[in-house]
Scaffold this active site. Structure first.
Site, mmCIF file in Angstrom:
data_model
loop_
_atom_site.group_PDB
_atom_site.id
_atom_site.type_symbol
_atom_site.label_atom_id
_atom_site.label_comp_id
_atom_site.label_asym_id
_atom_site.label_seq_id
_atom_site.Cartn_x
_atom_site.Cartn_y
_atom_site.Cartn_z
ATOM 1 N N GLN A 132 65.768 11.361 -25.951
ATOM 2 C CA GLN A 132 65.465 10.056 -25.350
ATOM 3 C C GLN A 132 64.557 10.171 -24.133
ATOM 4 O OE1 GLN A 132 68.495 6.741 -24.965
ATOM 5 N NE2 GLN A 132 69.830 8.515 -25.105
ATOM 6 N N LEU A 145 68.967 25.321 -26.043
ATOM 7 C CA LEU A 145 69.648 25.734 -24.817
ATOM 8 C C LEU A 145 70.958 26.466 -25.066
ATOM 9 C CD1 LEU A 145 67.446 23.978 -23.567
ATOM 10 C CD2 LEU A 145 69.152 23.070 -21.984
ATOM 11 N N TYR A 179 68.226 17.032 -14.864
ATOM 12 C CA TYR A 179 68.858 15.711 -14.922
ATOM 13 C C TYR A 179 70.365 15.849 -15.063
ATOM 14 C CZ TYR A 179 64.083 14.271 -15.489
ATOM 15 O OH TYR A 179 62.749 14.095 -15.277
ATOM 16 N N TYR A 198 82.363 17.127 -20.201
ATOM 17 C CA TYR A 198 80.932 16.858 -20.063
ATOM 18 C C TYR A 198 80.536 16.774 -18.589
ATOM 19 C CZ TYR A 198 76.669 14.067 -19.790
ATOM 20 O OH TYR A 198 75.428 13.594 -19.455
#
Length: 285
Positions: free
Chosen positions: A11, A36, A98, A124
């Protein structure tokens, strides 16, 4: 300036691939080229590209799935950014990363500022906070942009899910007791480009004065319920939306009840951020 951009089909990464063109020579890689979860591959790509700056929007973002895959979430969201910082230090490069409103526990009613105490409620959030901490500890020139409730017209996100469900159903039941700021992926990318253009012009002294954590979200706040109503109104879709509590929609990962972030630090130094309703209108039109 050579910029290595990760997650170029995601996104935010997709929008950054466009926004950063005026800032430097962008080498955009997707998950196939730089996963990653594969730390050796991350190292190889960075050493092959030899960037002056790494911009990393790629992340493990499956909030509920992370509860059952903590090792993978931490590898992608914490170990990989730590490795990027290590490689950036070797190259004399900077790193833009981010993060998320989910680093906070959501127990306070006021908008959170960058220096407030963190306390993630789920895996998370904990993995993203660990990534932040590793980058900060590296001592390299860096920017960490915390954002929230990211949406856009591509990928997997709340806006696209609600549009799809509203076309399939007569009624949607949506959580109304969680507060945040929906933020358009293009807003994130365009603001990043503005800030990095200033960084490029300012040189090493700019990084000394400005590196660190910034909150980058749309202005204002809403709930998932009211966000849904705004989405359907913009789309002209008639579907009944029923407000429910978080307890009525049980999920594996706990969410903060109030995760509004104050973006005053970013706006006072760099540029203005739009109200969430304005950004939603632009996105859908």
């Amino acid at each position: 300036m050579k910029i290595l951009l990760t997650g170029s089909t995601g996104q935010v990464g997709y929008e950054l691939a466009r926004s950063l063109q005026g800032v430097g020579d962008v080498v955009a890689v997707d998950r196939q080229q730089m996963d990653l979860a594969d730390l050796d591959q991350v190292r190889r790509v960075i050493r092959a590209v030899q960037p002056n700056m790494i911009v990393n929007p790629a992340a493990y973002t499956a909030v509920d799935k992370a509860e059952s895959e903590p090792e993978l979430a931490f590898r992608v969201n914490a170990e990989a950014p730590a490795l990027m910082a290590e490689e950036a230090r070797s190259l004399g490069a900077s790193l833009v990363h981010y993060s998320t409103d989910y680093v906070f526990d959501g127990t306070q009613s006021g908008a959170r500022v960058e220096d407030d105490a963190t306390g993630p409620l789920n895996v998370y959030g904990a993995s993203k906070l660990a990534g932040e901490q590793a980058i900060a500890a590296s001592g390299i020139p860096h920017l960490i942009f915390r954002t929230s409730w990211v949406y856009g017209m591509r990928g997997k996100n709340f806006l696209l899910t609600m549009l799809r469900l509203a076309r399939e159903r007569d009624e949607l039941r949506v959580v109304a007791d969680q507060h945040g700021a929906p933020t358009w992926s293009r807003t994130i990318a365009d603001v990043t480009a503005q800030v990095l253009a200033q960084a490029h012009a300012g040189g090493r002294e700019w990084w000394v004065q400005n590196r660190g954590v910034y909150h980058l979200t749309a202005q204002g706040q809403t709930t998932w319920y009211d966000f849904t109503r705004a989405i359907l109104a913009e789309a002209g879709i008639a579907c009944r939306v029923v407000p429910i509590s978080s307890a009525e929609y049980p999920v594996p990962a706990r969410r903060p009840e109030y995760s509004v972030l104050s973006s005053e630090r970013l706006m006072s130094r760099f540029c203005h951020l739009p109200e969430w309703q304005q950004a939603l209108q632009l996105c859908m039109r």
